[in-house]
Design a protein around this motif. Sequence first.
Motif, PDB file in Angstrom:
ATOM      1  N   HIS A 119     -20.532  83.086  12.161  1.00 33.85           N
ATOM      2  CA  HIS A 119     -21.412  81.946  12.373  1.00 33.85           C
ATOM      3  C   HIS A 119     -21.273  80.896  11.279  1.00 33.85           C
ATOM      4  CE1 HIS A 119     -25.788  80.532  13.380  1.00 33.85           C
ATOM      5  NE2 HIS A 119     -24.881  79.829  14.003  1.00 33.85           N
ATOM      6  N   ALA A 154     -17.867  80.393  15.410  1.00 34.49           N
ATOM      7  CA  ALA A 154     -18.830  79.311  15.597  1.00 34.49           C
ATOM      8  C   ALA A 154     -18.800  78.393  14.380  1.00 34.49           C
ATOM      9  CB  ALA A 154     -20.237  79.873  15.799  1.00 34.49           C
ATOM     10  N   GLN A 174     -17.535  78.463  19.587  1.00 34.78           N
ATOM     11  CA  GLN A 174     -18.831  77.820  19.776  1.00 34.78           C
ATOM     12  C   GLN A 174     -18.907  76.606  18.857  1.00 34.78           C
ATOM     13  OE1 GLN A 174     -23.640  78.777  19.423  1.00 34.78           O
ATOM     14  NE2 GLN A 174     -22.219  80.458  19.838  1.00 34.78           N
TER      15      GLN A 174
END
Length: 359
Positions: A119, A154, A174
């Motif tokens: 992330h 991401a 993402q």
Amino acid sequence: MYYRILGSTGLRVSEIGFGTIPILQGNVPVLPDYFDLSEDEALAVMEHAYRLGCNLYDTAIVPEYGDAEIKLGKFAARVGRDRIIISDKARFFGGSEMYNAVETSCENLGTTPDIYFVHQVDAAHEAEVFGRGGALDALMELKAEGKIRCAGLATHYYDILLRGALDDRVDVLQGSGNLLERGMLDRVREEAVFRGKGFLVNKVYAAGLLPARFSEQTLIRFVLSYPISSALIGLGTKEQVDVAMGWDAGVQDTDFPSFEEGLTVLEKEYSPIPCDRCQRCVCPYGTEVHTLFRQYQYFHMGKDYWALKKLGLGIATSARHCRACVEMPCMDACPRKIRIPQEMQRVERLVRDYAVGHL
């Protein structure tokens, strides 16, 4: 609900994905607002979306998204694990930390996630993530062990998305984009290498700021006009679900506001900076010009305190570097010909004037 194939993963995902930030309970440091849905309330909202056809639910490890991950696991058990696709993520960049994070997420969920993302990868951690023994290597190991189905990356940065698209270890990407911050989506559409990856888009509502200025239907249809797999929408009430899931997916028109028309809407409230966050501007001093411009927009659209906290971190130094710069490669690279040095001084004045006014 319409569905799209998630790259080469074999998964079939709903065009609208359920973002779980609004179902968490508690104060999360990385988020600007407080959320307070009980477990029963959260399960009811997720089930409402499920009954309207949503099968993709996106979350993050505790405590990054509060207790949303735990609530999602209970929801999966309620409706049947094989009936939904779980997308999870953690902000760990080294291999051992990522491996442990996934195991913790599996415990929190009570099951294994279908997709697990590294992330918010940024330039400071890019080498570690992609390097030997980094987070992507850990996700590959976890795939081999059957603890995840797909490995994801991401990020808010186009160059890192592109590197992920070229990396065989990455199954799903993402990134962010919306009607006003469309520059990265435009570049993704132009680059064929992205076609082989699943692609989820977040920030469709720009942290909840755009629906006050454009209809949710327009915002959703806009991002789904790009070659993406699913638009992730943060949903915290049944009413929000009805709006997001109720758009007419059969409408195929492309009559969206142009970028210039979108700016015209903002000009009714303030003088916007005409930056679409294409991220072609490269500062020799390392300033993320597009990020500063985004925070300037968010300040004027209603996220004043949150935006100012981010702008206050180094804006004086960035503006000073901008005044001293003689090469100005950022202006040469900007397709919208923004007068970046002048706009940087405007951002600096905003921060300074706000500080003076709140002494």
